[in-house]
Design an enzyme around this catalytic site. Structure first.
Site, short mmCIF file in Angstrom:
data_model
loop_
_atom_site.label_atom_id
_atom_site.label_comp_id
_atom_site.label_asym_id
_atom_site.label_seq_id
_atom_site.Cartn_x
_atom_site.Cartn_y
_atom_site.Cartn_z
N ASP A 1 -8.07 18.64 -15.38
CA ASP A 1 -8.38 17.25 -15.71
C ASP A 1 -8.02 17.08 -17.19
OD1 ASP A 1 -9.50 14.82 -16.46
OD2 ASP A 1 -11.23 15.02 -15.11
N LYS B 1 -8.57 5.85 -19.52
CA LYS B 1 -8.97 6.27 -20.86
C LYS B 1 -7.80 6.18 -21.83
CE LYS B 1 -12.65 6.98 -18.46
NZ LYS B 1 -13.03 8.28 -17.91
N TYR C 1 -16.91 16.06 -16.17
CA TYR C 1 -17.20 14.63 -16.10
C TYR C 1 -18.28 14.39 -15.04
CZ TYR C 1 -16.31 9.69 -15.13
OH TYR C 1 -16.44 8.35 -14.93
N ARG D 1 0.86 -1.20 0.00
CA ARG D 1 0.00 0.00 0.00
C ARG D 1 0.89 1.24 0.00
NH1 ARG D 1 -2.50 1.90 4.38
NH2 ARG D 1 -2.81 -0.14 5.32
C1 PLP Z 1 -13.38 8.71 -16.63
C2 PLP Z 1 -13.06 10.09 -16.21
C3 PLP Z 1 -12.78 10.37 -14.85
C4 PLP Z 1 -12.85 9.31 -13.77
O1 PLP Z 1 -11.95 8.29 -13.95
P1 PLP Z 1 -12.18 6.75 -13.47
O2 PLP Z 1 -10.91 6.11 -13.89
O3 PLP Z 1 -13.39 6.25 -14.19
O4 PLP Z 1 -12.38 6.77 -12.00
C5 PLP Z 1 -12.45 11.67 -14.54
N1 PLP Z 1 -12.41 12.64 -15.47
C6 PLP Z 1 -12.70 12.41 -16.77
C7 PLP Z 1 -12.65 13.53 -17.75
C8 PLP Z 1 -13.03 11.13 -17.18
O5 PLP Z 1 -13.32 10.91 -18.47
#
Ligand code: PLP
Length: 376
Positions: free
Chosen positions: A168, A193, A97, A45
């Site tokens: 982000d 992603k 998001y 961890r």
């Molecule tokens: C998918 C996504 C998130 C969250 O990510 P997870 O890996 O699903 O927890 C945050 N911001 C954006 C723009 C996303 O597309």
């Protein structure tokens, strides 16, 4: 080393002793004290060599000093928000998001206020920052409307007010946009992603240059437990090696699909920063090295029927993978947002979002145009 070389080489030194050119996957949860020289690993961890290798790579992609990776993008966002204290205020892009919106909704009980603003509008930025602000949360390109915020401009205004700037960068990925170089303090990623890119692993990352901030992220991650396992780190690190290749192909295909959508009578509006008709086309051209592979459009027919008709585009949430996806934000990704708020932000029921994969562009175009003609 340049970007594309770092994708393949960063954090990938051959292992001493064996010479593996791919570092081994460390799955052990605990480490023998007397088998280490020097002693540095205790419990996974806290420490994991596969995780360290991935962090070295992701930091290098933004020329940053530090990276902390997480079990998901949401775990990264939660740790980002842990720097806030009761009474503080966050200003966020109004087109974020869906999960970010849901996460922000939990902050009220900790005495933290979140105000939404259209950060693509300089007058709104000024208005939003007129009140004390601890953090500015930017999502650009935004989801699902692909609005573009000027990161350098917003960072200057936010820093003048003493606020921390988080971008982000999930939609652009470091292949197309480097928020730290534009003036932001932290780049946040859902590595689920584009970075991992194959829709087979969840992950998140916070990239920054500030040592104290990074140390706080690592401590919060260790005590709250949002750590990714060794196998997950390996999968993300494996995926990122082809980031540039995937993004180049996805962007080229997205460009031709966006142009084609503009010609279709069943499509009333197309949102894609690569189109000259996009209100921030020039800003996107300056700030990003390409417009990316997410496209949204308004559809005259029934979104449910359209999504059921596509054969290659799977009807599914998420984005940025090798396989093309189609979804309706109002009924899927952005459903948790109250309908009135959603509509006011332009996320209407006729909006469709595409994530373009790496399939043959002609097959994707054929699949989509056939599906679009179905209602007419
Ligand atoms: C998918 C996504 C998130 C969250 O990510 P997870 O890996 O699903 O927890 C945050 N911001 C954006 C723009 C996303 O597309």
């Amino acid at each position: 080393m340049r970007f594309d070389t770092r994708l393949v080489h960063s954090g990938q030194r051959p292992s001493p002793g064996t010479g593996d050119i791919v570092p081994p996957i460390h799955v052990a949860t605990t480490y023998d004290r007397f088998a280490q020289e020097p002693l540095r690993l205790f419990y996974s961890r806290g420490e994991n060599p596969t995780r360290d290798a991935l962090e070295e790579c992701l930091a290098s992609l933004e020329d940053a000093r530090f990276c902390a990776v997480f079990s998901s993008g949401q775990a990264a966002a939660t740790t980002m928000l842990s720097v806030l204290t009761p009474g503080q205020r966050v200003v966020s892009s109004d087109d974020v998001y869906g999960g970010t919106y849901a996460l922000f909704a939990t902050l009220g009980r900790f005495g933290i206020q979140v105000d939404y603003a259209d950060l693509t509008d300089p007058a709104e930025v000024r208005r939003a920052l007129a009140t004390d602000t601890a953090m500015v949360w930017v999502e650009t390109p935004s989801n699902p409307l692909l609005k573009i915020t000027d990161v350098a401009e917003v960072s200057r205004s936010a820093h003048a007010r003493g606020a921390l700037v988080v971008v982000d960068n999930t939609f652009a990925s470091p292949a197309l946009q480097r928020p730290l170089a534009l003036g932001a303090d932290v780049s946040l990623y859902s590595t689920t992603k584009f970075i991992a890119g194959h829709a087979d692993v969840l992950g998140g990352a916070l990239v920054c240059d500030d040592e104290a901030l990074h140390a706080g992220f690592v401590e919060h991650r260790t005590v709250t437990g949002g750590v990714p396992g060794g196998l997950d780190c390996y999968l993300v690190h494996r995926g990122v090696k082809t980031l540039s290749l995937r993004v180049a192909r996805q962007t080229a295909t997205a460009r031709s699909i966006a142009e084609e959508l503009c010609e279709r009578p069943a499509v009333t509006e197309v949102f894609y920063p690569g189109l000259p008709s996009h209100p921030a086309h020039r800003l996107a051209g300056r700030q990003m090295s390409g417009p990316g592979s997410i496209i949204s459009f308004r559809y005259r027919g029934d979104p449910e029927k359209l999504m059921a008709r596509t054969q290659l585009f799977a009807c599914a949430v998420s984005l940025g993978g090798v396989r093309s996806l189609i979804e309706c934000p109002a009924s899927m990704t952005h459903r948790p947002i109250p309908r009135a708020v959603r509509h006011a932000a332009g996320i209407t029921d006729d909006l469709i979002r595409l994530s373009i994969g790496i399939e043959d562009p002609a097959d994707l175009l054929e699949d989509l145009t056939t599906a679009l003609e179905g209602d007419s």
